[in-house]
Design a protein around this motif. Structure first.
Motif, short mmCIF file in Angstrom:
data_model
loop_
_atom_site.label_atom_id
_atom_site.label_comp_id
_atom_site.label_asym_id
_atom_site.label_seq_id
_atom_site.Cartn_x
_atom_site.Cartn_y
_atom_site.Cartn_z
N GLY A 219 0.77 -1.24 0.00
CA GLY A 219 0.00 0.00 0.00
C GLY A 219 0.80 1.28 0.00
O GLY A 219 0.23 2.37 0.20
N ARG A 220 2.09 1.19 -0.25
CA ARG A 220 2.93 2.40 -0.25
C ARG A 220 3.81 2.43 -1.49
O ARG A 220 4.56 1.49 -1.75
N LEU A 221 3.70 3.50 -2.24
CA LEU A 221 4.51 3.72 -3.43
C LEU A 221 5.55 4.78 -3.13
O LEU A 221 5.23 5.86 -2.63
N VAL A 222 6.81 4.47 -3.45
CA VAL A 222 7.90 5.43 -3.26
C VAL A 222 8.52 5.73 -4.61
O VAL A 222 8.84 4.80 -5.38
N LEU A 223 8.69 6.99 -4.92
CA LEU A 223 9.35 7.43 -6.16
C LEU A 223 10.66 8.12 -5.81
O LEU A 223 10.77 8.77 -4.76
N ARG A 224 11.61 8.01 -6.70
CA ARG A 224 12.83 8.81 -6.58
C ARG A 224 12.91 9.73 -7.78
O ARG A 224 12.80 9.28 -8.93
N LEU A 225 13.09 11.00 -7.53
CA LEU A 225 13.28 11.99 -8.58
C LEU A 225 14.76 12.34 -8.65
O LEU A 225 15.39 12.57 -7.62
N SER A 226 15.32 12.37 -9.86
CA SER A 226 16.74 12.65 -10.02
C SER A 226 16.95 13.57 -11.21
O SER A 226 16.35 13.38 -12.27
N GLY A 227 17.84 14.55 -11.05
CA GLY A 227 18.15 15.43 -12.17
C GLY A 227 18.58 16.80 -11.70
O GLY A 227 19.05 16.98 -10.57
N ALA A 228 18.40 17.77 -12.58
CA ALA A 228 18.71 19.15 -12.23
C ALA A 228 17.75 19.62 -11.15
O ALA A 228 16.58 19.22 -11.13
N GLU A 229 18.22 20.46 -10.26
CA GLU A 229 17.39 20.87 -9.12
C GLU A 229 16.06 21.50 -9.55
O GLU A 229 15.02 21.15 -8.98
N PRO A 230 16.02 22.40 -10.54
CA PRO A 230 14.72 22.97 -10.92
C PRO A 230 13.73 21.91 -11.39
O PRO A 230 12.53 21.98 -11.07
N ALA A 231 14.22 20.90 -12.14
CA ALA A 231 13.34 19.85 -12.64
C ALA A 231 12.81 18.99 -11.50
O ALA A 231 11.63 18.62 -11.48
N VAL A 232 13.66 18.68 -10.53
CA VAL A 232 13.24 17.85 -9.40
C VAL A 232 12.22 18.60 -8.54
O VAL A 232 11.19 18.03 -8.14
N LEU A 233 12.47 19.86 -8.26
CA LEU A 233 11.54 20.63 -7.42
C LEU A 233 10.21 20.85 -8.12
O LEU A 233 9.14 20.82 -7.50
N ALA A 234 10.25 21.06 -9.44
CA ALA A 234 9.01 21.24 -10.19
C ALA A 234 8.20 19.95 -10.18
O ALA A 234 6.97 19.98 -10.04
N ALA A 235 8.86 18.82 -10.33
CA ALA A 235 8.16 17.54 -10.30
C ALA A 235 7.57 17.27 -8.93
O ALA A 235 6.45 16.74 -8.82
N ARG A 236 8.28 17.64 -7.89
CA ARG A 236 7.75 17.44 -6.54
C ARG A 236 6.47 18.24 -6.35
O ARG A 236 5.47 17.74 -5.80
N ALA A 237 6.49 19.49 -6.80
CA ALA A 237 5.30 20.33 -6.66
C ALA A 237 4.13 19.77 -7.47
O ALA A 237 2.97 19.87 -7.05
N ARG A 238 4.43 19.16 -8.59
CA ARG A 238 3.39 18.62 -9.46
C ARG A 238 2.80 17.32 -8.93
O ARG A 238 1.60 17.08 -9.03
N LEU A 239 3.66 16.47 -8.34
CA LEU A 239 3.22 15.14 -7.91
C LEU A 239 2.62 15.13 -6.51
O LEU A 239 1.76 14.30 -6.21
N GLY A 240 3.11 16.01 -5.64
CA GLY A 240 2.67 15.95 -4.26
C GLY A 240 3.39 14.84 -3.53
O GLY A 240 4.56 14.55 -3.78
#
Length: 364
Positions: A219-240
């Motif tokens: 019941g728990r999904l974990v994602l890892r975001l990797s890349g340039a800082e602006p891209a990672v932060l933008a993805a975090r804001a988009r995904l929650g």
């Protein structure tokens, strides 16, 4: 036998070939549990070790077969680079002779073809092999590939070694492509069921998101975001999702220290990512956007392999007691025409059949 030079390795193979004596090629032994039954006199490659060449600007490293992965990764880390396919390096930790020590070698990493969580983003082991130096079953030293991709012409034999389980020859040296470490990484956790997680990963796969790894369990999904800082932060804001502070989470997945991999019997299924839950047993963990799934416990081997094949994939008995591995085989035997191709390739590289007999298929 623990040769320390290429000539000694070649002589050991030539002697075995002349006597038609099977050899069990072994690096650190961290993957002795994987594949078919172990047979033959041990040819320990751990003595032939060391990084031969490293060119950070050209993005490649060449290492001898017995070189510990930990040594290679340490050299790369000094220049902010990595083996991007994240090969498991500590399956052997906890063995009596290696308590807590990283034992996996470069040769074993290539021969097993096992990759870690980042395979979802960058590809598998074979995608990073640029060249190999091989001792074939006649004791000849052969070289394939090069140090950059443009040097590879015709059929890329070097990549054939990935996942061959040491049945085609002794991988004496290997040249691997390396990549820069990401500027920023961040992990996010989501509470959702298996079907919902598969659906979400499918949607996200079609979007420009820097997802480098995914792992679902109970019941728990974990994602890892990797890349340039602006891209990672933008993805975090988009995904929650909830930010995960545990820096040891992905190493625990890579090295299978996570509780999800517990159990004496463990099946690995390679399936199309859109495949719905198979319903064979209690849902196990899955990785790589749903492309790699795991099942544990007493499950009918025929049912597992039939369900995987029907879905367009295959199942591997990844870890099991010797009696079960002997009875059903670690890898499903391919169709007769495909098996005959395996036999032909085996005869070309290993005419006497001395390398790791039965480690890939009992028929080889």
């Amino acid at each position: 036998m623990r040769p320390t030079t290429l000539d000694a390795l070649r002589d050991a193979v030539a002697t075995a070939a002349s006597e038609r004596a099977p050899l069990r090629v072994r690096g650190g032994g961290s993957k002795d549990f994987y594949g078919g039954m172990l047979a033959g006199q041990v040819l320990d490659t751990g003595g032939y070790c060391g990084v031969v060449a490293y060119e950070p600007t050209e993005l490649y490293v060449t290492a001898r077969c017995g070189t510990r992965l930990a040594e290679v990764e340490s050299v790369l880390a000094e220049r902010g680079q990595m083996l991007a396919f994240e090969p498991p390096a500590q399956f052997g930790c906890g063995l009596p002779e290696n308590p807590g020590e990283s034992v996996a070698t470069v040769g074993g990493a290539v021969a097993s073809g096992l990759a870690g969580p980042r395979r979802q983003q960058v590809g598998g082991v074979r995608d990073f092999i640029l060249g190999v130096k091989l001792v074939d079953g006649s004791g000849r030293v052969l070289e394939f590939g090069g140090q950059v991709m443009k040097n590879v012409a015709g059929y890329d034999v070097s990549r054939l070694m990935a996942g061959s389980m040491g049945t085609l020859g002794l991988i004496a040296e290997v040249t691997l492509k390396v990549l820069p470490r990401p500027q920023r990484e961040l992990s996010l956790a989501f509470e959702m069921g298996e079907a919902a997680a598969l659906g979400a990963l499918g949607r996200w796969a079609g979007q420009p998101l820097p997802i480098s790894a995914s792992f679902w369990h109970e019941g728990r999904l974990v994602l890892r975001l990797s890349g340039a800082e602006p891209a990672v932060l933008a993805a975090r804001a988009r995904l929650g999702g909830e930010a995960l502070a545990d820096g040891g989470f992905w190493p625990s997945v890579r090295e299978q220290r996570h509780p999800a991999y517990a159990g004496e019997i463990l099946w690995r299924l390679a399936l199309p990512k859109t495949t719905p839950p198979l319903g064979l047993a209690k849902s196990g963990p899955f990785e790589w956007g749903g492309g790699q799934r795991w099942l544990s416990g007493e499950i009918d081997p025929g049912a597992v392999r039939a369900a995987a094949a029907e879905a367009g994939g295959h199942a591997v008995l990844f870890r099991a007691p010797e009696s079960l591995r002997c009875r059903v085989g670690a890898f499903a035997v391919p169709a007769p025409a495909v098996l005959e191709l395996h036999r032909r390739v085996k005869r070309v590289f290993d005419p006497s059949g001395i390398f790791n007999p039965g480690r890939l298929y009992a028929e080889l």
